[in-house]
Design a protein around this motif. Structure first.
Motif, short mmCIF file in Angstrom:
data_model
loop_
_atom_site.label_atom_id
_atom_site.label_comp_id
_atom_site.label_asym_id
_atom_site.label_seq_id
_atom_site.Cartn_x
_atom_site.Cartn_y
_atom_site.Cartn_z
N SER A 9 0.23 -11.92 6.89
CA SER A 9 1.00 -10.71 7.17
C SER A 9 0.91 -9.73 6.01
O SER A 9 0.86 -8.51 6.22
CB SER A 9 2.45 -11.07 7.45
N ALA A 10 0.87 -10.25 4.78
CA ALA A 10 0.84 -9.38 3.61
C ALA A 10 -0.52 -8.71 3.45
O ALA A 10 -0.60 -7.54 3.07
CB ALA A 10 1.19 -10.18 2.36
N LYS A 11 -1.59 -9.43 3.74
CA LYS A 11 -2.91 -8.82 3.55
C LYS A 11 -3.17 -7.72 4.56
O LYS A 11 -3.99 -6.85 4.33
CB LYS A 11 -4.01 -9.88 3.59
N LYS A 12 -2.44 -7.73 5.69
CA LYS A 12 -2.56 -6.66 6.67
C LYS A 12 -1.71 -5.44 6.29
O LYS A 12 -1.97 -4.34 6.75
CB LYS A 12 -2.12 -7.15 8.05
N ARG A 13 -0.68 -5.64 5.48
CA ARG A 13 0.28 -4.57 5.21
C ARG A 13 0.11 -3.90 3.86
O ARG A 13 0.53 -2.76 3.68
CB ARG A 13 1.70 -5.14 5.28
N PHE A 14 -0.46 -4.60 2.88
CA PHE A 14 -0.51 -4.08 1.51
C PHE A 14 -1.94 -3.96 1.02
O PHE A 14 -2.80 -4.74 1.41
CB PHE A 14 0.26 -4.99 0.56
N LYS A 15 -2.16 -2.99 0.12
CA LYS A 15 -3.46 -2.81 -0.52
C LYS A 15 -3.21 -2.69 -2.01
O LYS A 15 -2.46 -1.82 -2.45
CB LYS A 15 -4.12 -1.55 0.03
N VAL A 16 -3.82 -3.57 -2.80
CA VAL A 16 -3.63 -3.55 -4.25
C VAL A 16 -4.61 -2.55 -4.84
O VAL A 16 -5.81 -2.59 -4.57
CB VAL A 16 -3.86 -4.95 -4.84
N LEU A 17 -4.12 -1.65 -5.67
CA LEU A 17 -4.92 -0.60 -6.27
C LEU A 17 -5.43 -1.04 -7.65
O LEU A 17 -4.98 -2.04 -8.20
CB LEU A 17 -4.10 0.68 -6.41
N GLY A 18 -6.34 -0.26 -8.19
CA GLY A 18 -6.93 -0.60 -9.47
C GLY A 18 -5.97 -0.54 -10.63
O GLY A 18 -6.12 -1.24 -11.62
N ASN A 19 -4.94 0.31 -10.53
CA ASN A 19 -3.99 0.44 -11.64
C ASN A 19 -2.87 -0.59 -11.56
O ASN A 19 -1.92 -0.53 -12.35
CB ASN A 19 -3.40 1.85 -11.66
N GLY A 20 -2.96 -1.53 -10.61
CA GLY A 20 -1.94 -2.55 -10.49
C GLY A 20 -0.85 -2.23 -9.49
O GLY A 20 -0.01 -3.08 -9.20
N GLY A 21 -0.84 -1.02 -8.97
CA GLY A 21 0.15 -0.66 -7.97
C GLY A 21 -0.25 -1.21 -6.61
O GLY A 21 -1.37 -1.65 -6.38
N VAL A 22 0.71 -1.18 -5.68
CA VAL A 22 0.46 -1.67 -4.33
C VAL A 22 0.82 -0.58 -3.34
O VAL A 22 1.93 -0.03 -3.40
CB VAL A 22 1.29 -2.95 -4.04
N LYS A 23 -0.11 -0.27 -2.46
CA LYS A 23 0.07 0.78 -1.47
C LYS A 23 0.62 0.18 -0.18
O LYS A 23 0.25 -0.94 0.19
CB LYS A 23 -1.29 1.43 -1.21
N ARG A 24 1.49 0.90 0.50
CA ARG A 24 2.07 0.42 1.75
C ARG A 24 2.24 1.58 2.72
O ARG A 24 2.23 2.74 2.32
CB ARG A 24 3.43 -0.23 1.51
N ALA A 25 2.41 1.25 3.99
CA ALA A 25 2.68 2.26 5.01
C ALA A 25 4.19 2.38 5.19
O ALA A 25 4.96 1.52 4.75
CB ALA A 25 2.02 1.88 6.32
N HIS A 26 4.62 3.46 5.84
CA HIS A 26 6.04 3.65 6.12
C HIS A 26 6.44 2.87 7.36
O HIS A 26 5.64 2.67 8.28
CB HIS A 26 6.34 5.13 6.33
N ALA A 27 7.70 2.46 7.39
CA ALA A 27 8.25 1.79 8.56
C ALA A 27 8.83 2.83 9.53
O ALA A 27 8.89 4.01 9.21
CB ALA A 27 9.35 0.82 8.12
N PHE A 28 9.24 2.37 10.70
CA PHE A 28 9.92 3.18 11.72
C PHE A 28 9.02 4.24 12.35
O PHE A 28 9.49 5.28 12.78
CB PHE A 28 11.18 3.86 11.16
#
Length: 65
Positions: A9-28
């Protein structure tokens, strides 16, 4: 030791960036959109970053990213 499994479920929802941050989509933004305002739906477009407080739990779910 066996390898650790990544949460599917996590690999479908999150993308780890090069600077260590994690990108996500908005809910609702998936269904029941008729009662939501145009402004609200427009602001839910695109992506945002996972909050710093939640990075540790996301990192546990994605051990190899």
């Amino acid at each position: 030791m066996p390898k650790m499994k990544t949460k599917s479920s996590a690999k479908k929802r999150f993308k780890v960036l090069g600077n260590g941050g994690v990108k996500r989509a908005h809910a609702f933004k998936r269904h029941i959109l008729t009662k939501k305002t145009t402004k609200n739906k427009r602001q839910l477009r695109g992506t945002s970053m996972v909050n710093d407080r939640d990075l540790a739990s996301v990192a546990k779910m994605l051990p190899y990213d």
